[in-house]
Design a protein around this motif. Structure first.
Motif, mmCIF file in Angstrom:
data_model
loop_
_atom_site.group_PDB
_atom_site.id
_atom_site.type_symbol
_atom_site.label_atom_id
_atom_site.label_comp_id
_atom_site.label_asym_id
_atom_site.label_seq_id
_atom_site.Cartn_x
_atom_site.Cartn_y
_atom_site.Cartn_z
ATOM 1 N N GLY A 193 0.806 -1.215 0.000
ATOM 2 C CA GLY A 193 0.000 0.000 0.000
ATOM 3 C C GLY A 193 0.838 1.263 0.000
ATOM 4 N N GLN A 194 1.895 1.274 0.772
ATOM 5 C CA GLN A 194 2.774 2.443 0.809
ATOM 6 C C GLN A 194 3.442 2.675 -0.544
ATOM 7 O OE1 GLN A 194 5.221 1.196 4.070
ATOM 8 N NE2 GLN A 194 3.882 2.084 5.632
ATOM 9 N N ARG A 195 3.841 1.608 -1.208
ATOM 10 C CA ARG A 195 4.464 1.743 -2.532
ATOM 11 C C ARG A 195 3.446 2.240 -3.561
ATOM 12 N NH1 ARG A 195 8.563 -3.510 -3.133
ATOM 13 N NH2 ARG A 195 9.863 -2.995 -1.316
ATOM 14 N N LEU A 196 2.213 1.732 -3.460
ATOM 15 C CA LEU A 196 1.165 2.187 -4.376
ATOM 16 C C LEU A 196 0.898 3.676 -4.191
ATOM 17 C CD1 LEU A 196 -1.348 -0.795 -4.116
ATOM 18 C CD2 LEU A 196 -0.258 -0.009 -6.224
ATOM 19 N N LYS A 197 0.786 4.109 -2.949
ATOM 20 C CA LYS A 197 0.483 5.514 -2.679
ATOM 21 C C LYS A 197 1.639 6.429 -3.100
ATOM 22 C CE LYS A 197 -3.593 6.411 -1.055
ATOM 23 N NZ LYS A 197 -4.454 7.414 -1.708
ATOM 24 N N LYS A 198 2.858 5.927 -2.984
ATOM 25 C CA LYS A 198 4.008 6.728 -3.400
ATOM 26 C C LYS A 198 3.995 6.952 -4.899
ATOM 27 C CE LYS A 198 9.052 6.989 -3.092
ATOM 28 N NZ LYS A 198 10.290 6.327 -2.600
ATOM 29 N N GLN A 199 3.641 5.909 -5.654
ATOM 30 C CA GLN A 199 3.642 6.017 -7.114
ATOM 31 C C GLN A 199 2.350 6.623 -7.652
ATOM 32 O OE1 GLN A 199 5.480 2.821 -9.133
ATOM 33 N NE2 GLN A 199 4.431 3.155 -11.071
ATOM 34 N N PHE A 200 1.218 6.345 -6.973
ATOM 35 C CA PHE A 200 -0.093 6.850 -7.425
ATOM 36 C C PHE A 200 -0.800 7.537 -6.250
ATOM 37 C CE2 PHE A 200 0.793 2.781 -9.622
ATOM 38 C CZ PHE A 200 0.913 3.239 -10.935
ATOM 39 N N PRO A 201 -0.389 8.740 -5.901
ATOM 40 C CA PRO A 201 -0.919 9.397 -4.694
ATOM 41 C C PRO A 201 -2.438 9.581 -4.697
ATOM 42 C CG PRO A 201 1.007 10.566 -5.549
ATOM 43 C CD PRO A 201 0.624 9.563 -6.587
ATOM 44 N N ALA A 202 -3.044 9.743 -5.878
ATOM 45 C CA ALA A 202 -4.484 10.000 -5.946
ATOM 46 C C ALA A 202 -5.323 8.723 -5.989
ATOM 47 C CB ALA A 202 -4.801 10.855 -7.174
ATOM 48 N N LEU A 203 -4.675 7.568 -6.039
ATOM 49 C CA LEU A 203 -5.394 6.304 -6.163
ATOM 50 C C LEU A 203 -5.927 5.881 -4.798
ATOM 51 C CD1 LEU A 203 -6.129 3.862 -8.002
ATOM 52 C CD2 LEU A 203 -3.942 2.838 -7.308
ATOM 53 N N PRO A 204 -7.251 5.739 -4.640
ATOM 54 C CA PRO A 204 -7.805 5.326 -3.345
ATOM 55 C C PRO A 204 -7.391 3.893 -2.996
ATOM 56 C CG PRO A 204 -9.518 6.266 -4.757
ATOM 57 C CD PRO A 204 -8.323 6.034 -5.619
ATOM 58 N N VAL A 205 -7.031 3.697 -1.728
ATOM 59 C CA VAL A 205 -6.652 2.373 -1.233
ATOM 60 C C VAL A 205 -7.542 2.025 -0.046
ATOM 61 C CG1 VAL A 205 -4.845 0.968 -0.172
ATOM 62 C CG2 VAL A 205 -4.256 2.571 -2.011
ATOM 63 N N LEU A 206 -8.203 0.878 -0.143
ATOM 64 C CA LEU A 206 -9.049 0.372 0.942
ATOM 65 C C LEU A 206 -8.371 -0.867 1.509
ATOM 66 C CD1 LEU A 206 -11.631 0.020 2.633
ATOM 67 C CD2 LEU A 206 -12.716 -1.007 0.628
ATOM 68 N N MET A 207 -7.965 -0.789 2.777
ATOM 69 C CA MET A 207 -7.301 -1.921 3.421
ATOM 70 C C MET A 207 -8.334 -2.869 4.009
ATOM 71 S SD MET A 207 -4.022 -1.369 3.065
ATOM 72 C CE MET A 207 -3.376 -2.607 4.192
ATOM 73 N N LEU A 208 -8.060 -4.177 3.886
ATOM 74 C CA LEU A 208 -8.867 -5.210 4.523
ATOM 75 C C LEU A 208 -7.976 -5.992 5.475
ATOM 76 C CD1 LEU A 208 -10.728 -6.755 1.437
ATOM 77 C CD2 LEU A 208 -11.544 -4.942 2.936
ATOM 78 N N SER A 209 -8.486 -6.291 6.676
ATOM 79 C CA SER A 209 -7.665 -7.049 7.609
ATOM 80 C C SER A 209 -8.504 -7.703 8.689
ATOM 81 C CB SER A 209 -6.625 -6.130 8.270
ATOM 82 O OG SER A 209 -5.849 -6.863 9.207
ATOM 83 N N ALA A 210 -8.049 -8.878 9.125
ATOM 84 C CA ALA A 210 -8.662 -9.530 10.278
ATOM 85 C C ALA A 210 -8.113 -8.947 11.568
ATOM 86 C CB ALA A 210 -8.399 -11.038 10.230
#
Length: 225
Positions: free
Chosen positions: A64-81
Protein backbone atom coordinates in the motif's frame (compact mmCIF):
# COMPACT_ATOMS: atom_id res chain seq x y z
CA UNK A 1 -19.37 -1.31 -21.73
CA UNK A 2 -17.49 1.22 -19.65
CA UNK A 3 -16.69 -0.45 -16.32
CA UNK A 4 -14.80 0.93 -13.35
CA UNK A 5 -11.66 -1.15 -12.88
CA UNK A 6 -10.77 -2.31 -9.35
CA UNK A 7 -7.53 -3.96 -8.26
CA UNK A 8 -8.15 -6.55 -5.53
CA UNK A 9 -5.20 -8.14 -3.70
CA UNK A 10 -6.10 -11.11 -1.48
CA UNK A 11 -4.30 -14.44 -1.04
CA UNK A 12 -7.20 -16.35 0.51
CA UNK A 13 -8.77 -18.17 -2.45
CA UNK A 14 -12.21 -18.65 -0.88
CA UNK A 15 -12.57 -15.03 0.23
CA UNK A 16 -11.07 -13.82 -3.03
CA UNK A 17 -13.54 -15.72 -5.21
CA UNK A 18 -16.46 -14.54 -3.09
CA UNK A 19 -15.46 -10.86 -3.14
CA UNK A 20 -14.53 -10.84 -6.83
CA UNK A 21 -17.83 -12.47 -7.84
CA UNK A 22 -19.80 -10.02 -5.72
CA UNK A 23 -18.03 -6.99 -7.19
CA UNK A 24 -18.42 -8.28 -10.75
CA UNK A 25 -22.11 -8.86 -10.12
CA UNK A 26 -22.35 -5.17 -9.21
CA UNK A 27 -20.87 -4.18 -12.56
CA UNK A 28 -17.22 -3.63 -11.67
CA UNK A 29 -14.28 -4.96 -13.64
CA UNK A 30 -11.97 -6.70 -11.15
CA UNK A 31 -8.33 -7.73 -11.43
CA UNK A 32 -7.58 -10.12 -8.57
CA UNK A 33 -4.00 -10.77 -7.48
CA UNK A 34 -2.96 -13.20 -4.74
CA UNK A 35 0.22 -11.27 -3.92
CA UNK A 36 1.44 -7.73 -4.27
CA UNK A 37 4.38 -8.26 -6.60
CA UNK A 38 2.53 -7.02 -9.70
CA UNK A 39 0.45 -4.36 -7.97
CA UNK A 40 2.38 -1.38 -9.34
CA UNK A 41 2.11 -2.69 -12.89
CA UNK A 42 -1.65 -3.25 -12.73
CA UNK A 43 -2.66 -0.24 -10.62
CA UNK A 44 -2.04 2.30 -13.37
CA UNK A 45 -5.30 1.30 -15.12
CA UNK A 46 -7.37 1.03 -11.92
CA UNK A 47 -9.66 3.46 -10.12
CA UNK A 48 -9.33 1.90 -6.65
CA UNK A 49 -7.30 -0.75 -4.81
CA UNK A 50 -8.71 -3.20 -2.26
CA UNK A 51 -5.74 -4.54 -0.35
CA UNK A 52 -5.50 -7.27 2.30
CA UNK A 53 -2.88 -6.83 5.02
CA UNK A 54 -1.77 -10.46 5.31
CA UNK A 55 -0.09 -11.39 2.04
CA UNK A 56 2.73 -13.77 1.08
CA UNK A 57 5.99 -11.95 0.47
CA UNK A 58 5.44 -8.21 0.81
CA UNK A 59 2.73 -7.49 3.37
CA UNK A 60 -0.21 -5.22 2.59
CA UNK A 61 1.23 -2.27 4.46
CA UNK A 62 4.37 -2.30 2.31
CA UNK A 63 2.41 -2.80 -0.92
CA UNK A 64 0.00 0.00 0.00
CA UNK A 65 2.77 2.44 0.81
CA UNK A 66 4.46 1.74 -2.53
CA UNK A 67 1.16 2.19 -4.38
CA UNK A 68 0.48 5.51 -2.68
CA UNK A 69 4.01 6.73 -3.40
CA UNK A 70 3.64 6.02 -7.11
CA UNK A 71 -0.09 6.85 -7.42
CA UNK A 72 -0.92 9.40 -4.69
CA UNK A 73 -4.48 10.00 -5.95
CA UNK A 74 -5.39 6.30 -6.16
CA UNK A 75 -7.80 5.33 -3.34
CA UNK A 76 -6.65 2.37 -1.23
CA UNK A 77 -9.05 0.37 0.94
CA UNK A 78 -7.30 -1.92 3.42
CA UNK A 79 -8.87 -5.21 4.52
CA UNK A 80 -7.66 -7.05 7.61
CA UNK A 81 -8.66 -9.53 10.28
CA UNK A 82 -6.50 -7.50 12.64
CA UNK A 83 -8.66 -5.37 14.89
CA UNK A 84 -6.08 -3.64 17.09
CA UNK A 85 -6.04 0.14 16.99
CA UNK A 86 -2.29 0.10 16.24
CA UNK A 87 -2.84 -1.88 13.04
CA UNK A 88 -5.65 0.44 11.96
CA UNK A 89 -3.55 3.51 12.63
CA UNK A 90 -0.64 2.01 10.68
CA UNK A 91 -2.91 1.32 7.73
CA UNK A 92 -4.58 4.72 7.82
CA UNK A 93 -1.20 6.48 7.62
CA UNK A 94 -1.41 5.87 3.87
CA UNK A 95 -4.74 4.13 3.13
CA UNK A 96 -8.01 5.97 2.57
CA UNK A 97 -10.13 3.50 4.54
CA UNK A 98 -9.70 0.37 6.66
CA UNK A 99 -12.28 -2.43 6.89
CA UNK A 100 -11.94 -5.32 9.34
CA UNK A 101 -12.86 -8.91 8.53
CA UNK A 102 -15.40 -10.45 8.57
CA UNK A 103 -17.45 -7.87 6.70
CA UNK A 104 -20.78 -7.80 4.91
CA UNK A 105 -20.50 -7.39 1.10
CA UNK A 106 -22.89 -4.43 1.22
CA UNK A 107 -20.54 -2.63 3.61
CA UNK A 108 -17.58 -3.24 1.31
CA UNK A 109 -19.57 -1.90 -1.65
CA UNK A 110 -20.64 1.16 0.32
CA UNK A 111 -17.02 1.92 1.29
CA UNK A 112 -15.95 1.53 -2.34
CA UNK A 113 -18.70 3.90 -3.54
CA UNK A 114 -17.68 6.54 -0.99
CA UNK A 115 -14.01 6.38 -2.01
CA UNK A 116 -14.84 6.54 -5.71
CA UNK A 117 -17.08 9.58 -5.21
CA UNK A 118 -14.42 11.24 -3.08
CA UNK A 119 -11.79 10.63 -5.76
CA UNK A 120 -14.06 12.06 -8.44
CA UNK A 121 -14.35 8.85 -10.43
CA UNK A 122 -17.38 9.33 -12.67
CA UNK A 123 -20.04 6.67 -12.78
CA UNK A 124 -20.11 4.72 -15.99
CA UNK A 125 -22.52 5.87 -18.66
CA UNK A 126 -25.84 4.02 -18.65
CA UNK A 127 -26.17 1.25 -21.20
CA UNK A 128 -28.95 1.74 -23.73
CA UNK A 129 -30.40 -1.54 -24.92
CA UNK A 130 -33.49 -1.22 -27.12
CA UNK A 131 -36.08 0.33 -24.78
CA UNK A 132 -33.99 -0.29 -21.65
CA UNK A 133 -31.71 2.18 -19.88
CA UNK A 134 -29.37 0.24 -17.60
CA UNK A 135 -27.45 2.02 -14.85
CA UNK A 136 -24.98 -0.73 -13.98
CA UNK A 137 -23.41 0.94 -10.97
CA UNK A 138 -26.78 1.65 -9.36
CA UNK A 139 -28.26 -1.72 -10.36
CA UNK A 140 -31.12 0.25 -11.91
CA UNK A 141 -33.04 -0.73 -15.05
CA UNK A 142 -35.49 1.76 -16.54
CA UNK A 143 -38.10 1.12 -19.22
CA UNK A 144 -37.75 4.15 -21.51
CA UNK A 145 -41.16 3.47 -23.06
CA UNK A 146 -42.97 3.87 -19.73
CA UNK A 147 -40.42 5.73 -17.60
CA UNK A 148 -40.81 3.07 -14.93
CA UNK A 149 -38.16 1.10 -13.09
CA UNK A 150 -37.97 -2.63 -13.83
CA UNK A 151 -37.52 -4.55 -10.59
CA UNK A 152 -35.89 -7.97 -10.85
CA UNK A 153 -35.67 -10.76 -8.29
CA UNK A 154 -32.23 -11.79 -7.07
CA UNK A 155 -31.83 -14.68 -9.51
CA UNK A 156 -33.27 -12.66 -12.41
CA UNK A 157 -30.78 -9.88 -11.68
CA UNK A 158 -27.83 -12.29 -11.56
CA UNK A 159 -28.84 -13.96 -14.82
CA UNK A 160 -29.37 -10.63 -16.60
CA UNK A 161 -26.14 -9.18 -15.22
CA UNK A 162 -24.17 -12.28 -16.23
CA UNK A 163 -25.45 -12.02 -19.79
CA UNK A 164 -24.73 -8.26 -19.84
CA UNK A 165 -21.13 -8.88 -18.79
CA UNK A 166 -20.85 -11.09 -21.88
CA UNK A 167 -22.85 -8.80 -24.16
CA UNK A 168 -23.26 -10.23 -27.65
CA UNK A 169 -21.66 -13.56 -26.75
CA UNK A 170 -23.53 -16.87 -26.70
CA UNK A 171 -23.42 -18.31 -23.19
CA UNK A 172 -24.32 -21.95 -22.69
CA UNK A 173 -26.99 -23.08 -20.26
CA UNK A 174 -24.25 -24.75 -18.26
CA UNK A 175 -22.18 -21.56 -18.00
CA UNK A 176 -25.13 -19.44 -16.91
CA UNK A 177 -26.51 -21.94 -14.41
CA UNK A 178 -23.16 -22.64 -12.79
CA UNK A 179 -22.31 -18.92 -12.57
CA UNK A 180 -25.66 -17.98 -11.01
CA UNK A 181 -26.47 -20.99 -8.84
CA UNK A 182 -22.91 -22.10 -8.12
CA UNK A 183 -23.84 -25.72 -8.82
CA UNK A 184 -23.27 -28.15 -11.67
CA UNK A 185 -25.93 -28.00 -14.36
CA UNK A 186 -27.92 -31.20 -14.85
CA UNK A 187 -29.07 -31.78 -18.41
CA UNK A 188 -32.82 -31.46 -18.68
CA UNK A 189 -33.19 -29.17 -15.67
CA UNK A 190 -35.83 -26.53 -16.52
CA UNK A 191 -34.92 -24.09 -13.72
CA UNK A 192 -32.93 -21.70 -15.91
CA UNK A 193 -35.52 -21.79 -18.68
CA UNK A 194 -38.29 -20.83 -16.21
CA UNK A 195 -36.23 -17.93 -14.84
CA UNK A 196 -35.45 -16.70 -18.36
CA UNK A 197 -39.16 -16.77 -19.19
CA UNK A 198 -40.02 -14.67 -16.13
CA UNK A 199 -37.10 -12.35 -16.86
CA UNK A 200 -38.36 -11.77 -20.39
CA UNK A 201 -41.80 -10.92 -19.03
CA UNK A 202 -40.14 -7.98 -17.28
CA UNK A 203 -37.54 -6.72 -19.76
CA UNK A 204 -39.01 -7.50 -23.20
CA UNK A 205 -41.61 -5.43 -25.03
CA UNK A 206 -43.12 -8.68 -26.27
CA UNK A 207 -41.90 -11.72 -24.28
CA UNK A 208 -43.26 -14.03 -27.00
CA UNK A 209 -40.99 -12.35 -29.55
CA UNK A 210 -37.90 -11.32 -27.54
CA UNK A 211 -35.60 -8.59 -28.87
CA UNK A 212 -33.11 -8.57 -26.01
CA UNK A 213 -32.55 -12.08 -24.62
CA UNK A 214 -32.09 -14.40 -27.58
CA UNK A 215 -32.42 -18.17 -27.34
CA UNK A 216 -29.72 -20.07 -29.20
CA UNK A 217 -31.47 -23.37 -29.74
CA UNK A 218 -29.69 -26.31 -28.16
CA UNK A 219 -26.91 -24.12 -26.73
CA UNK A 220 -28.01 -21.30 -24.46
CA UNK A 221 -28.73 -17.58 -24.56
CA UNK A 222 -27.22 -14.22 -25.36
CA UNK A 223 -28.13 -10.56 -25.07
CA UNK A 224 -28.04 -8.95 -28.49
CA UNK A 225 -25.72 -5.97 -28.61
Amino acid sequence: MNQIHLLYIEDDKEIGEWVRANLQDRGYRVTWLTHGDLALEVADSCSLVILDVMLPGLDGFTVGQRLKKQFPALPVLMLSARTSIDDKLQGLQFADDYLTKPFHPDELLARIEVLLRRSGTAASEPLRLRHLLIHERENLIMNQDTGEEIVLTGKQFHIFNYLLRHLGRIMTKEQIYEAVWGELYIEGDKTLMVHIRHLREKVERDPASPEIIETIRGIGYRIRS
